[in-house]
Design a protein around this motif. Sequence first.
Motif, PDB file in Angstrom:
ATOM      1  N   VAL A  19      -0.210   9.959   8.369  1.00 19.87           N
ATOM      2  CA  VAL A  19      -0.681   9.608   7.695  1.00 19.87           C
ATOM      3  C   VAL A  19       0.118   8.960   7.160  1.00 19.87           C
ATOM      4  N   ILE A  20       1.662   8.733   7.627  1.00 21.37           N
ATOM      5  CA  ILE A  20       2.167   8.548   6.859  1.00 21.37           C
ATOM      6  C   ILE A  20       2.375   6.328   7.125  1.00 21.37           C
ATOM      7  N   GLY A  21       1.711   5.680   8.722  1.00 21.40           N
ATOM      8  CA  GLY A  21       1.146   5.042   8.992  1.00 21.40           C
ATOM      9  C   GLY A  21       1.125   4.201   7.896  1.00 21.40           C
ATOM     10  N   PRO A  22      -0.859   4.880   8.006  1.00 23.60           N
ATOM     11  CA  PRO A  22      -1.881   4.157   6.495  1.00 23.60           C
ATOM     12  C   PRO A  22      -1.373   3.929   4.986  1.00 23.60           C
ATOM     13  N   LEU A  23      -0.236   5.445   4.712  1.00 22.15           N
ATOM     14  CA  LEU A  23      -0.430   5.416   3.231  1.00 22.15           C
ATOM     15  C   LEU A  23       0.841   4.288   2.938  1.00 22.15           C
ATOM     16  N   ARG A  24       2.093   3.923   3.584  1.00 17.33           N
ATOM     17  CA  ARG A  24       2.113   2.791   3.579  1.00 17.33           C
ATOM     18  C   ARG A  24       1.544   1.675   3.193  1.00 17.33           C
ATOM     19  N   GLN A  25       1.364   1.778   4.059  1.00 20.97           N
ATOM     20  CA  GLN A  25       0.130  -0.096   4.151  1.00 20.97           C
ATOM     21  C   GLN A  25      -0.674  -0.118   2.814  1.00 20.97           C
ATOM     22  N   MET A  26      -0.859   1.426   2.366  1.00 24.52           N
ATOM     23  CA  MET A  26      -1.107   1.007   0.912  1.00 24.52           C
ATOM     24  C   MET A  26      -0.206   1.052  -0.276  1.00 24.52           C
ATOM     25  N   GLY A  27       0.288   0.903   0.219  1.00 17.98           N
ATOM     26  CA  GLY A  27       2.065   0.456  -0.644  1.00 17.98           C
ATOM     27  C   GLY A  27       2.841   2.024  -0.991  1.00 17.98           C
ATOM     28  N   ALA A  28       2.663   2.841  -0.436  1.00 17.75           N
ATOM     29  CA  ALA A  28       3.123   4.178  -0.907  1.00 17.75           C
ATOM     30  C   ALA A  28       4.434   4.047  -0.355  1.00 17.75           C
ATOM     31  N   ASP A  29       5.577   4.661  -1.100  1.00 19.36           N
ATOM     32  CA  ASP A  29       6.621   4.954  -0.914  1.00 19.36           C
ATOM     33  C   ASP A  29       7.748   6.326  -0.108  1.00 19.36           C
ATOM     34  N   LEU A  30       7.260   6.585   1.466  1.00 15.39           N
ATOM     35  CA  LEU A  30       7.342   7.748   1.154  1.00 15.39           C
ATOM     36  C   LEU A  30       8.678   7.956   2.921  1.00 15.39           C
ATOM     37  N   ALA A  31       9.183   8.877   2.299  1.00 17.41           N
ATOM     38  CA  ALA A  31      10.006   8.640   3.998  1.00 17.41           C
ATOM     39  C   ALA A  31      10.412  10.771   4.225  1.00 17.41           C
ATOM     40  N   ALA A  32      10.126  11.038   6.014  1.00 16.78           N
ATOM     41  CA  ALA A  32      10.588  11.485   6.364  1.00 16.78           C
ATOM     42  C   ALA A  32      11.493  11.769   7.448  1.00 16.78           C
ATOM     43  N   GLU A  33      11.099  12.887   8.032  1.00 17.14           N
ATOM     44  CA  GLU A  33      12.600  13.531   8.846  1.00 17.14           C
ATOM     45  C   GLU A  33      12.572  13.153   9.894  1.00 17.14           C
ATOM     46  N   GLU A  34      13.591  12.631  10.846  1.00 16.61           N
ATOM     47  CA  GLU A  34      13.392  11.356  12.324  1.00 16.61           C
ATOM     48  C   GLU A  34      12.493  12.409  13.259  1.00 16.61           C
ATOM     49  N   GLY A  35      11.743  11.621  13.644  1.00 21.61           N
ATOM     50  CA  GLY A  35      10.266  11.777  14.603  1.00 21.61           C
ATOM     51  C   GLY A  35       9.204  12.585  13.271  1.00 21.61           C
ATOM     52  N   ASP A  36       9.058  11.736  12.127  1.00 22.39           N
ATOM     53  CA  ASP A  36       7.837  11.661  11.205  1.00 22.39           C
ATOM     54  C   ASP A  36       7.681  13.163  10.811  1.00 22.39           C
ATOM     55  N   THR A  37       8.817  13.875  10.869  1.00 13.88           N
ATOM     56  CA  THR A  37       8.393  15.864   9.961  1.00 13.88           C
ATOM     57  C   THR A  37       9.029  16.024   9.060  1.00 13.88           C
ATOM     58  N   PRO A  38       7.860  16.582   8.628  1.00 14.62           N
ATOM     59  CA  PRO A  38       8.639  17.125   7.244  1.00 14.62           C
ATOM     60  C   PRO A  38       9.788  17.950   7.366  1.00 14.62           C
ATOM     61  N   PRO A  39      10.561  17.603   6.163  1.00 14.04           N
ATOM     62  CA  PRO A  39      10.082  16.762   4.313  1.00 14.04           C
ATOM     63  C   PRO A  39       9.647  15.974   4.154  1.00 14.04           C
ATOM     64  N   LEU A  40       8.367  16.084   3.576  1.00 13.92           N
ATOM     65  CA  LEU A  40       8.167  14.371   3.179  1.00 13.92           C
ATOM     66  C   LEU A  40       8.212  13.844   1.966  1.00 13.92           C
ATOM     67  N   VAL A  41       9.683  13.099   1.335  1.00 16.60           N
ATOM     68  CA  VAL A  41       9.784  12.488   0.075  1.00 16.60           C
ATOM     69  C   VAL A  41       8.642  11.028  -0.297  1.00 16.60           C
ATOM     70  N   LEU A  42       7.438  12.133  -1.567  1.00 18.20           N
ATOM     71  CA  LEU A  42       7.537  10.517  -1.915  1.00 18.20           C
ATOM     72  C   LEU A  42       8.137   9.894  -3.374  1.00 18.20           C
ATOM     73  N   ARG A  43       8.176   8.855  -2.905  1.00 17.98           N
ATOM     74  CA  ARG A  43       8.427   8.194  -5.044  1.00 17.98           C
ATOM     75  C   ARG A  43       7.322   7.739  -5.871  1.00 17.98           C
ATOM     76  N   PRO A  44       7.442   7.330  -6.459  1.00 15.52           N
ATOM     77  CA  PRO A  44       6.732   6.791  -7.360  1.00 15.52           C
ATOM     78  C   PRO A  44       6.357   5.034  -6.817  1.00 15.52           C
ATOM     79  N   VAL A  45       5.033   3.993  -6.869  1.00 14.78           N
ATOM     80  CA  VAL A  45       5.393   3.189  -6.912  1.00 14.78           C
ATOM     81  C   VAL A  45       4.399   2.215  -7.805  1.00 14.78           C
TER      82      VAL A  45
END
Length: 433
Positions: A127-153
Amino acid sequence: MDYRVAPAVRIAGRCRVPGDKSISHRAVMLAALAQGESRFDGFLAGADTLATAAAFRAMGVAIDGPQDGSVRVQGVGLHGLQPPAGALDMGNAGTGMRLLAGLLAGQRFGVTLTGDESLSRRPMARVIGPLRQMGADLAAEEGDTPPLVLRPVAQLRGIDYALPMASAQVKSCLLLAGLYAQGQTCVTEPAPTRDHTERMLAAFGWPVTRQRGRVCITGGRGSLQATQFSIPGDISSAAFPLVAAVIAAQGEVLIEGVGVNPTRTGILDILRAMGADITLLNPRDAGAEPVADIRVRASRLRGIAVPPELVPLAIDEFPAIAVAAACAQGQTLITGAAELRVKESDRIAAIASGLGMLGITVETLPDGLRIEGGQFRGGTVDSHGDHRIAMAFSLAALRAPEPVRIRDCVNVGTSFPGYTVLMRGLGLEIEEA
């Protein structure tokens, strides 16, 4: 908590399983974003869905219930959610986290999604990959595991995304993000997956275009309107009394009010192909979803190669199907099920380990299993904290000469509260230890 299950011969009676977990998650989410008060009954009061409800309460949504399965939600509209005071804890709810990642990616505030130890190991890259394609600003732990941090865009943008692997969670995540995106968001599936999100969006009044494995919505046009509906029984939960009745030496079970959405009935088709005596009775509609009563009788099963097109339609039911396959004559081959590797546990490994501990010959494949029908023996199985693994192996005692013990079963409450009580009522000799 462990389960201890003694051998039994007969499974019989009628029952009603808890409400559909997938629909319950989506009902709260869309009702929260709608204009007005939505009401629904049949809500699953399990740990996963209650975590989703708690997340929306933390964002300012008034939710009354569940009370005997009934819930009322005072919708705040698409842009009415408020910043939570802290991180949103999704517990063990992978569906809740992945769908919320899409829904929250377009909000005007930042938020962090956390989970328990099991959820914190589950991959979110899909989900992180395509959401970033949509312009979302989000980060995760190493290995793309939670927690997920979403910032406003400032604005998400619609994309045309082809799923590399059939996944209703990824599809739903992107459609929910698409509500807040400029332009059209389209998702193309390599194979059909459960379509509860599409059905529910339409029920709440949002236009959805569907054609040949492709679904599209256009963001920013209109609003979701409150509605009322009933949530049917969860076919993923019905899988356990269903398989119990099939593999028992004697008996017949009627499971009432089960959702039989054609994107979820793969287990019925697979078990019928193996020789199971299954009949749908009293077909009807519950809101946007088809419902029926399922009658199942003790049957002699044969091994099959599971048709690839049925795999996405039964992805959550394969732990129970694997136990049925162990009771069949001959070999059952399951392929195209790599999605099982990234569930609450690596279910391919967990199924193989459990079957092997109980005397069944099994081979793991990168995307599935090869199971030789045989004779269960008594023993101890580790569920790896996975609710569906725990429930599936509780059925093995029906065909074992000695008791079966399943360890670490507390997470059964995430999807099937009251499981042991219901199954004892049908004749399974199960105790909580």
